[in-house]
Write an enzyme that holds these catalytic residues in place. Structure first.
Site, PDB file in Angstrom:
ATOM      1  NE  ARG A  23       6.543  -7.031  -7.382  1.00  0.00           N
ATOM      2  CZ  ARG A  23       5.338  -7.218  -6.829  1.00  0.00           C
ATOM      3  NH1 ARG A  23       4.739  -6.218  -6.187  1.00  0.00           N
ATOM      4  NH2 ARG A  23       4.741  -8.379  -6.919  1.00  0.00           N
ATOM      5  N   GLY A  24       7.826  -2.960  -4.351  1.00  0.00           N
ATOM      6  CA  GLY A  24       7.731  -2.739  -2.919  1.00  0.00           C
ATOM      7  C   GLY A  24       8.144  -3.904  -2.049  1.00  0.00           C
ATOM      8  CD  GLU A  25       7.035  -9.271  -3.811  1.00  0.00           C
ATOM      9  OE1 GLU A  25       7.682 -10.296  -4.084  1.00  0.00           O
ATOM     10  OE2 GLU A  25       5.798  -9.203  -3.893  1.00  0.00           O
ATOM     11  CG  ASP A  26      11.847  -7.601  -4.600  1.00  0.00           C
ATOM     12  OD1 ASP A  26      11.324  -8.516  -3.948  1.00  0.00           O
ATOM     13  OD2 ASP A  26      12.035  -7.648  -5.828  1.00  0.00           O
ATOM     14  CB  THR A  27      13.640  -2.180  -2.777  1.00  0.00           C
ATOM     15  OG1 THR A  27      12.601  -1.752  -3.674  1.00  0.00           O
ATOM     16  CG2 THR A  27      14.540  -3.176  -3.467  1.00  0.00           C
ATOM     17  NE  ARG A  28       5.890  -1.251   0.395  1.00  0.00           N
ATOM     18  CZ  ARG A  28       5.532  -2.535   0.225  1.00  0.00           C
ATOM     19  NH1 ARG A  28       5.842  -3.425   1.152  1.00  0.00           N
ATOM     20  NH2 ARG A  28       4.888  -2.905  -0.857  1.00  0.00           N
ATOM     21  N   GLY A  57      -4.071  -6.584 -10.018  1.00  0.00           N
ATOM     22  CA  GLY A  57      -4.616  -6.697 -11.355  1.00  0.00           C
ATOM     23  C   GLY A  57      -4.940  -5.369 -12.002  1.00  0.00           C
ATOM     24  CD  GLU A  91       5.613   2.611 -11.325  1.00  0.00           C
ATOM     25  OE1 GLU A  91       4.907   3.026 -10.395  1.00  0.00           O
ATOM     26  OE2 GLU A  91       6.776   2.206 -11.161  1.00  0.00           O
TER      27      GLU A  91
END
Length: 395
Positions: A23-28, A57, A91
């Site tokens: 999840r990009g916003e958490d760990t990018r 979406g 995914e």
């Protein structure tokens, strides 16, 4: 972890060694960024599609499904908001389907800031993230099954591994992945199977801890790898000899409570990985104690200094005394160079003692006789050319 035979691998050629789902916003910009580069550095062909580029979406594309199918191993980084993304969940379903289809695939769950039980039962922050899908998306049922299945796999939990040190945690993951890929041709970028043990053997024979001259001959039949070994040995040890008598290449000054288990941990291991002799000391400090003779000697015996400025750096008299000593060494000779790293503060905050730096420094102002020279050292360090995280490579 699942094991794979050589014959099995020969039956299918994978485009990627590893696919990372996260999840990009958490760990990018932190964990996944470091993990990706650690894998690539080991010549492990790694693919991920950042959800920052995903149209809100939109369901996962055929290209992404193909990328998952073309990957040998999967790393799923579970964070608090992973289950809020339908893209991540799709995914995950695809990954688990591939694992069911063939034993050639293996999935490794990484429990970054959530626990396995929270993934398995969709409870806590995972439950909150998942709840928005429950009555709105027909795929919710299969997402739930996939979450339960992957949580039952053997994986890695950050908080229970190596005292939560991210860099060491990443090293452990990369080591496990490398082991799983041991039968796959790993000669990309000149990486040769077995060369490390041979280099270690030569290093041992060199007895680099002694003061006298050492000479080693490498003999063997033509084509047996003599030149390759000599080249690898040179690459491994050349950084040790620069015509000087410094014990350390780099001394890192930092505030442990701010950066010990994240930024400095990664920095230290990255430097060591490049055979750069690095000194760092923070966890053994006795509160209120001034810096020791041993630490002063370590500063004098270092060629370069990296000063990691964080919000609480100036709250530590130990850190400030280190900085004063560092700046004194730089003024004595041009051989020493200091590099300020502005981790979560700005150069102007260090220079002007403003913002969070001012709050941290304020307790010394009227209580400590050393406050004036500490203030001067902060000014001098802030004026040097350095690195500011937020303005470099998008943070």
């Amino acid at each position: 972890m699942a094991s794979t035979s050589t014959s099995s691998i020969e039956k299918k050629s994978f485009k990627y060694d590893v696919f990372i789902s996260f999840r990009g916003e958490d760990t990018r910009k932190n964990f996944v960024d470091h993990l990706y580069y650690a894998l690539v550095h080991k010549s492990i062909h790694t693919n991920y599609i950042d959800d920052e580029r995903i149209t809100r979406g939109k369901r996962i594309s055929d290209d992404l499904i193909t990328a998952i199918q073309d990957s040998r191993l999967y790393i799923i980084v579970f964070s608090k908001n992973y289950a809020s993304s339908s893209w991540c969940l799709d995914e995950l379903v695809q990954i688990m389907e591939e694992c069911h289809k063939s034993t050639l695939h293996t999935a490794y769950p990484i429990f970054y800031d959530v626990e396995p039980t929270e993934i398995r039962k969709q409870s806590g922050p995972v439950g909150e993230a998942f709840s928005k899908h429950e009555n709105q998306d027909p795929s919710a049922a299969k997402w739930r099954v996939a979450l339960k299945e992957v949580a039952d796999l053997a994986g890695f939990e950050l908080k229970n591994t190596l005292d939560g040190h991210e860099a060491k945690f990443i090293e452990k993951i990369v080591e496990e992945i490398s082991l799983e890929l041991r039968f796959i041709d790993s000669s990309v970028d000149g990486k040769l199977i077995g060369i490390e043990s041979r280099v270690k053997g030569v290093v041992s024979a060199l007895e680099t801890g002694t003061d006298d001259v050492r000479m080693i001959g490498i003999k063997g039949m033509g084509g047996s790898g003599k030149t390759t070994l000599a080249r690898a040995e040179f690459d491994h040890t050349s950084g040790w000899f620069e015509g000087n008598s410094f014990k350390y290449d780099v001394f890192i000054s930092f505030r442990g409570e701010d950066t010990r288990k994240n930024f400095v941990d990664h920095l230290y291991h990255a430097l060591r990985h490049k055979s750069i002799r690095t000194y760092k000391d923070d966890e053994r400090i006795t509160k209120g104690k001034t810096i020791s003779d041993e630490l002063i000697m370590a500063i004098k015996d270092s060629r370069f200094y990296i000063v990691v400025f964080s919000k609480n750096y100036a709250s530590s008299s130990w850190c400030l005394d280190e900085l004063v000593q560092i700046m004194e060494e730089c003024q004595k000779t041009t051989i020493h160079t200091a590099y300020p790293v502005f981790y979560d503060v700005e150069p102007t905050e260090i220079q002007n003692h403003s913002g969070s730096v001012a709050e941290a420094f304020s307790k010394h102002e009227t209580q400590d006789a050393a406050a004036a020279k500490r203030r001067q050292a902060l000014n001098e360090a802030a004026d040097l050319a350095g690195f500011e995280l937020k303005n470099t490579l998008d943070g």
